[in-house]
Design a protein around this motif. Structure first.
Motif, PDB file in Angstrom:
ATOM      1  N   PRO A  43      48.105  68.325  53.593  1.00  0.00           N
ATOM      2  CA  PRO A  43      48.209  66.692  52.988  1.00  0.00           C
ATOM      3  C   PRO A  43      47.372  65.735  53.018  1.00  0.00           C
ATOM      4  CG  PRO A  43      50.240  67.758  54.105  1.00  0.00           C
ATOM      5  CD  PRO A  43      49.123  68.448  54.525  1.00  0.00           C
ATOM      6  N   PRO A  44      46.827  64.947  52.183  1.00  0.00           N
ATOM      7  CA  PRO A  44      45.817  63.937  52.670  1.00  0.00           C
ATOM      8  C   PRO A  44      46.334  63.095  53.455  1.00  0.00           C
ATOM      9  CG  PRO A  44      46.936  63.577  50.392  1.00  0.00           C
ATOM     10  CD  PRO A  44      47.471  64.961  50.877  1.00  0.00           C
ATOM     11  N   SER A  45      45.480  62.425  54.263  1.00  0.00           N
ATOM     12  CA  SER A  45      45.577  61.499  55.257  1.00  0.00           C
ATOM     13  C   SER A  45      45.824  59.970  54.522  1.00  0.00           C
ATOM     14  CB  SER A  45      44.549  61.376  56.324  1.00  0.00           C
ATOM     15  OG  SER A  45      44.538  60.226  57.055  1.00  0.00           O
ATOM     16  N   SER A  46      46.788  59.358  55.069  1.00  0.00           N
ATOM     17  CA  SER A  46      46.698  57.970  54.605  1.00  0.00           C
ATOM     18  C   SER A  46      45.428  57.186  54.465  1.00  0.00           C
ATOM     19  CB  SER A  46      47.896  57.363  55.229  1.00  0.00           C
ATOM     20  OG  SER A  46      47.640  56.965  56.492  1.00  0.00           O
ATOM     21  N   ASP A  47      44.508  57.641  55.401  1.00  0.00           N
ATOM     22  CA  ASP A  47      43.224  56.940  55.523  1.00  0.00           C
ATOM     23  C   ASP A  47      42.489  56.811  54.163  1.00  0.00           C
ATOM     24  OD1 ASP A  47      43.693  56.388  58.216  1.00  0.00           O
ATOM     25  OD2 ASP A  47      42.407  58.092  58.914  1.00  0.00           O
ATOM     26  N   ALA A  48      42.763  57.812  53.623  1.00  0.00           N
ATOM     27  CA  ALA A  48      42.152  57.979  52.188  1.00  0.00           C
ATOM     28  C   ALA A  48      42.412  56.800  51.097  1.00  0.00           C
ATOM     29  CB  ALA A  48      42.260  59.268  51.413  1.00  0.00           C
ATOM     30  N   CYS A  49      43.858  56.208  51.383  1.00  0.00           N
ATOM     31  CA  CYS A  49      44.401  55.232  50.605  1.00  0.00           C
ATOM     32  C   CYS A  49      44.385  53.919  51.214  1.00  0.00           C
ATOM     33  CB  CYS A  49      45.786  55.403  50.408  1.00  0.00           C
ATOM     34  SG  CYS A  49      46.065  56.909  49.224  1.00  0.00           S
ATOM     35  N   ARG A  50      43.681  53.599  52.511  1.00  0.00           N
ATOM     36  CA  ARG A  50      43.445  52.475  53.075  1.00  0.00           C
ATOM     37  C   ARG A  50      42.232  51.802  52.459  1.00  0.00           C
ATOM     38  NH1 ARG A  50      45.833  51.583  58.066  1.00  0.00           N
ATOM     39  NH2 ARG A  50      45.808  53.827  58.582  1.00  0.00           N
ATOM     40  N   VAL A 279      53.513  56.234  54.443  1.00  0.00           N
ATOM     41  CA  VAL A 279      52.458  56.272  53.226  1.00  0.00           C
ATOM     42  C   VAL A 279      52.262  57.440  52.637  1.00  0.00           C
ATOM     43  CG1 VAL A 279      50.441  55.082  52.351  1.00  0.00           C
ATOM     44  CG2 VAL A 279      51.782  54.090  54.146  1.00  0.00           C
ATOM     45  N   VAL A 280      52.616  57.915  51.456  1.00  0.00           N
ATOM     46  CA  VAL A 280      52.355  59.093  50.778  1.00  0.00           C
ATOM     47  C   VAL A 280      50.937  58.704  49.804  1.00  0.00           C
ATOM     48  CG1 VAL A 280      52.863  61.040  49.254  1.00  0.00           C
ATOM     49  CG2 VAL A 280      54.613  59.935  50.959  1.00  0.00           C
ATOM     50  N   CYS A 281      49.770  59.380  50.392  1.00  0.00           N
ATOM     51  CA  CYS A 281      48.573  59.275  49.587  1.00  0.00           C
ATOM     52  C   CYS A 281      48.528  60.438  48.618  1.00  0.00           C
ATOM     53  CB  CYS A 281      47.486  59.248  50.562  1.00  0.00           C
ATOM     54  SG  CYS A 281      45.967  58.695  50.036  1.00  0.00           S
ATOM     55  N   ALA A 299      62.188  49.664  57.061  1.00  0.00           N
ATOM     56  CA  ALA A 299      61.850  50.153  58.393  1.00  0.00           C
ATOM     57  C   ALA A 299      62.948  51.023  59.094  1.00  0.00           C
ATOM     58  CB  ALA A 299      62.017  48.584  58.979  1.00  0.00           C
ATOM     59  N   ASP A 300      64.050  51.387  58.508  1.00  0.00           N
ATOM     60  CA  ASP A 300      65.144  52.063  58.718  1.00  0.00           C
ATOM     61  C   ASP A 300      65.207  53.307  57.987  1.00  0.00           C
ATOM     62  OD1 ASP A 300      66.015  50.474  60.925  1.00  0.00           O
ATOM     63  OD2 ASP A 300      66.964  48.991  59.356  1.00  0.00           O
ATOM     64  N   ALA A 301      64.159  53.687  57.378  1.00  0.00           N
ATOM     65  CA  ALA A 301      64.247  54.795  56.385  1.00  0.00           C
ATOM     66  C   ALA A 301      64.676  56.148  57.358  1.00  0.00           C
ATOM     67  CB  ALA A 301      63.007  54.939  55.775  1.00  0.00           C
ATOM     68  N   GLY A 302      65.531  57.044  56.520  1.00  0.00           N
ATOM     69  CA  GLY A 302      65.754  58.272  57.301  1.00  0.00           C
ATOM     70  C   GLY A 302      64.759  59.237  56.973  1.00  0.00           C
ATOM     71  N   PRO A 303      65.031  60.372  57.747  1.00  0.00           N
ATOM     72  CA  PRO A 303      63.822  61.466  57.714  1.00  0.00           C
ATOM     73  C   PRO A 303      63.558  62.054  56.036  1.00  0.00           C
ATOM     74  CG  PRO A 303      65.616  62.146  59.293  1.00  0.00           C
ATOM     75  CD  PRO A 303      66.165  60.734  58.542  1.00  0.00           C
ATOM     76  N   GLY A 304      62.225  62.260  56.184  1.00  0.00           N
ATOM     77  CA  GLY A 304      61.727  62.593  54.937  1.00  0.00           C
ATOM     78  C   GLY A 304      61.607  61.379  53.818  1.00  0.00           C
ATOM     79  N   GLN A 305      61.838  60.256  54.071  1.00  0.00           N
ATOM     80  CA  GLN A 305      61.811  59.166  53.207  1.00  0.00           C
ATOM     81  C   GLN A 305      60.608  58.404  53.449  1.00  0.00           C
ATOM     82  OE1 GLN A 305      65.452  56.713  53.127  1.00  0.00           O
ATOM     83  NE2 GLN A 305      66.649  58.631  53.126  1.00  0.00           N
ATOM     84  N   ALA A 306      59.948  58.122  52.719  1.00  0.00           N
ATOM     85  CA  ALA A 306      58.466  57.408  52.600  1.00  0.00           C
ATOM     86  C   ALA A 306      58.942  55.917  52.319  1.00  0.00           C
ATOM     87  CB  ALA A 306      57.556  57.952  51.899  1.00  0.00           C
ATOM     88  N   ALA A 307      57.877  54.948  52.225  1.00  0.00           N
ATOM     89  CA  ALA A 307      57.980  53.727  51.622  1.00  0.00           C
ATOM     90  C   ALA A 307      57.307  53.436  50.424  1.00  0.00           C
ATOM     91  CB  ALA A 307      57.403  52.683  52.845  1.00  0.00           C
ATOM     92  N   MET A 308      56.032  54.220  50.267  1.00  0.00           N
ATOM     93  CA  MET A 308      55.349  54.025  48.800  1.00  0.00           C
ATOM     94  C   MET A 308      54.528  55.372  48.683  1.00  0.00           C
ATOM     95  SD  MET A 308      52.466  51.182  50.147  1.00  0.00           S
ATOM     96  CE  MET A 308      51.779  51.148  51.561  1.00  0.00           C
ATOM     97  N   VAL A 309      54.266  55.401  47.550  1.00  0.00           N
ATOM     98  CA  VAL A 309      53.108  56.243  47.059  1.00  0.00           C
ATOM     99  C   VAL A 309      51.954  55.513  46.641  1.00  0.00           C
ATOM    100  CG1 VAL A 309      52.674  58.270  45.433  1.00  0.00           C
ATOM    101  CG2 VAL A 309      54.717  58.023  46.392  1.00  0.00           C
ATOM    102  N   VAL A 310      50.577  55.819  47.067  1.00  0.00           N
ATOM    103  CA  VAL A 310      49.462  55.459  46.530  1.00  0.00           C
ATOM    104  C   VAL A 310      48.582  56.585  45.767  1.00  0.00           C
ATOM    105  CG1 VAL A 310      47.420  54.124  47.586  1.00  0.00           C
ATOM    106  CG2 VAL A 310      49.646  53.848  48.666  1.00  0.00           C
ATOM    107  N   HIS A 311      48.243  55.790  44.586  1.00  0.00           N
ATOM    108  CA  HIS A 311      47.276  56.809  43.809  1.00  0.00           C
ATOM    109  C   HIS A 311      46.018  56.124  43.875  1.00  0.00           C
ATOM    110  CE1 HIS A 311      45.760  59.272  40.777  1.00  0.00           C
ATOM    111  NE2 HIS A 311      45.868  58.312  39.573  1.00  0.00           N
ATOM    112  N   PRO A 312      44.985  56.509  44.590  1.00  0.00           N
ATOM    113  CA  PRO A 312      43.607  56.061  44.566  1.00  0.00           C
ATOM    114  C   PRO A 312      43.115  56.107  43.114  1.00  0.00           C
ATOM    115  CG  PRO A 312      43.849  57.206  46.588  1.00  0.00           C
ATOM    116  CD  PRO A 312      44.834  57.649  45.652  1.00  0.00           C
ATOM    117  N   LEU A 313      42.394  54.888  42.967  1.00  0.00           N
ATOM    118  CA  LEU A 313      41.514  54.961  41.633  1.00  0.00           C
ATOM    119  C   LEU A 313      40.020  54.709  41.702  1.00  0.00           C
ATOM    120  CD1 LEU A 313      43.792  52.606  39.305  1.00  0.00           C
ATOM    121  CD2 LEU A 313      44.069  55.006  39.575  1.00  0.00           C
TER     122      LEU A 313
END
Length: 403
Positions: A43-50, A279-281, A299-313
């Motif tokens: 899976p791509p690292s979140s660094d690719a979306c930072r 962060v899902v990149c 801040a209290d998301a459960g297992p397997g739950q992300a906060a956002m999806v980022v699609h780099p352009l």
């Protein structure tokens, strides 16, 4: 090594592995050999979306401006209550002024998921400013010089009875009796020394605090932490007067009185209030899916739950998807679902570094009904990627990005 050489080398390695396996009888004839672990795409690292910061000062990139105060840890604030000879405050009104701003402190601590603790030390009652309120030209357009003079006067007036030696930020709030101290600006470039401490950050709260309440403290504190303004300094020519055409009320750094004043997930990530694992990149070469918790509960998301999806352009632009539900500070929103927005780190504060994608363009509600409802989809116009949104259990939202 160029890409062709890499492909050739990988192909030879796989062939050798397959041949060895056949020789050992581990792989039946005609069966495809499984690739080695190193050949399976991770899976791509979140660094690719930072996205890196591409403007100076307040912005949407990483890292936040070097002048910003740390957003993780303890923030020590000095709250100075000031009045004037032409507008004296009653002693009893000090408690009212403190109480009006206190919800802003609660906001910062709550939205940060407890990663930021704010300690406030308040002056002992009202501090009399050395000049009348009319000498500070808030109504005529406050200059930087006039602003820091006002702050410096407040610090000097309080210095005999207040210890500034361990203060990170100075908050100066004017009495309600002085309506000509109109609005609440911030400076990250104060240059005042008191009790041996070089003070660099300050917010002054004017009469507008009585309209906005503690949220004005949280908004202005966002600037001291490095966040940009998301309202537009100049309204678009095609929509004169609409200074909130970029984000509407979907972030406190935009319309303070908006129905959804939670900080965007992107901002939380910038400030260190979200972990990289949340962060899902999205990949550009395969389908990416994620289940998103409501931003207010990230801040209290459960297992397997992300906060956002980022699609780099590009190197400075990305599409972000987050889940907005009527919980937390979003409890008053009427439209729920996938909030889709673009982030451009090359755009300065006040010029639209973040722009919300409107799921219902032309509606009379403007951006208030911008989120995409579960069961809908959207195609990103430059890459052609299709984003689909499906309801999940417990107010979660499944987001899929299909290149």
């Amino acid at each position: 090594m160029n890409q062709r050489a890499v492909r050739k080398s990988l192909a030879l390695s796989l062939a050798a592995i397959a041949a060895s396996a056949l020789a050992l009888g581990a792989v039946p004839a005609g069966a495809a050999a499984a690739p080695p672990p190193s050949a399976v795409a991770a899976p791509p690292s979140s660094d690719a979306c930072r996205l890196p910061a591409a403007v100076g000062g307040l912005g949407s990139g990483f890292p936040v401006d070097e002048q910003a105060l740390p957003a993780v840890g303890t923030l020590k604030a000095a709250l100075l209550l000031v009045d004037f000879e032409d507008h004296p405050a009653s002693p009893a009104s000090a408690a009212e002024a403190e109480a009006n701003l206190a919800p802003g402190v609660e906001y910062l601590e709550r939205v940060s998921g407890g990663r930021l603790e704010v300690t406030t030390t308040t002056s002992d009652g009202w501090v009399r400013m050395p000049e009348p309120s009319t000498s500070y030209p808030f109504e005529r357009g406050l200059s930087y010089e006039d602003h820091v003079r006002y702050i410096g006067d407040a610090i000097a007036a309080a210095d005999d009875t207040f210890d500034f030696s361990d203060v990170d930020v100075v908050w100066v709030t004017a009495t309600k009796e002085a309506p000509n101290i109109t609005y609440s600006p911030t400076t990250n470039f104060l240059d005042v020394t008191a009790d041996g401490n070089h003070l660099t950050h300050a917010v002054t709260f004017g009469y507008d605090q009585w309209r906005w309440g503690g949220l004005v403290l949280a908004h202005e504190s966002g600037h001291t932490l490095g966040l940009p303004d998301l309202y537009l300094f100049e309204a678009p020519p095609e929509d004169p007067g609409n200074y909130h055409a970029a984000v509407g009320g979907w972030d406190l750094m935009g319309l303070i009185s908006g129905a959804g004043p939670e900080y965007l997930a992107w901002h939380r990530w910038q400030l260190g209030w979200l972990d990289d694992a949340q962060v899902v990149c999205a990949r550009g070469d395969r389908t990416t899916s994620a289940r998103l918790a409501p931003v207010a509960l990230s801040a209290d998301a459960g297992p397997g739950q992300a906060a956002m999806v980022v699609h780099p352009l590009s190197a400075t632009r990305a599409v972000v998807v987050e889940n907005r539900q009527p919980v937390g500070y979003d409890e008053a929103i009427e439209a729920r679902g996938a909030l889709v927005y673009t982030v451009d780190t090359s755009v300065p504060s006040g010029e639209g570094p973040v722009r919300v994608v409107d799921a219902t363009p032309g509606s009379p509600d403007g951006l208030d009904d911008a989120p995409f409802a579960a069961g809908s989809s959207w195609t990103e116009p430059t890459t052609g990627a299709e984003l689909t949104f499906r309801a999940g259990p417990g107010n979660t939202l499944k987001v899929t990005v299909q290149p």
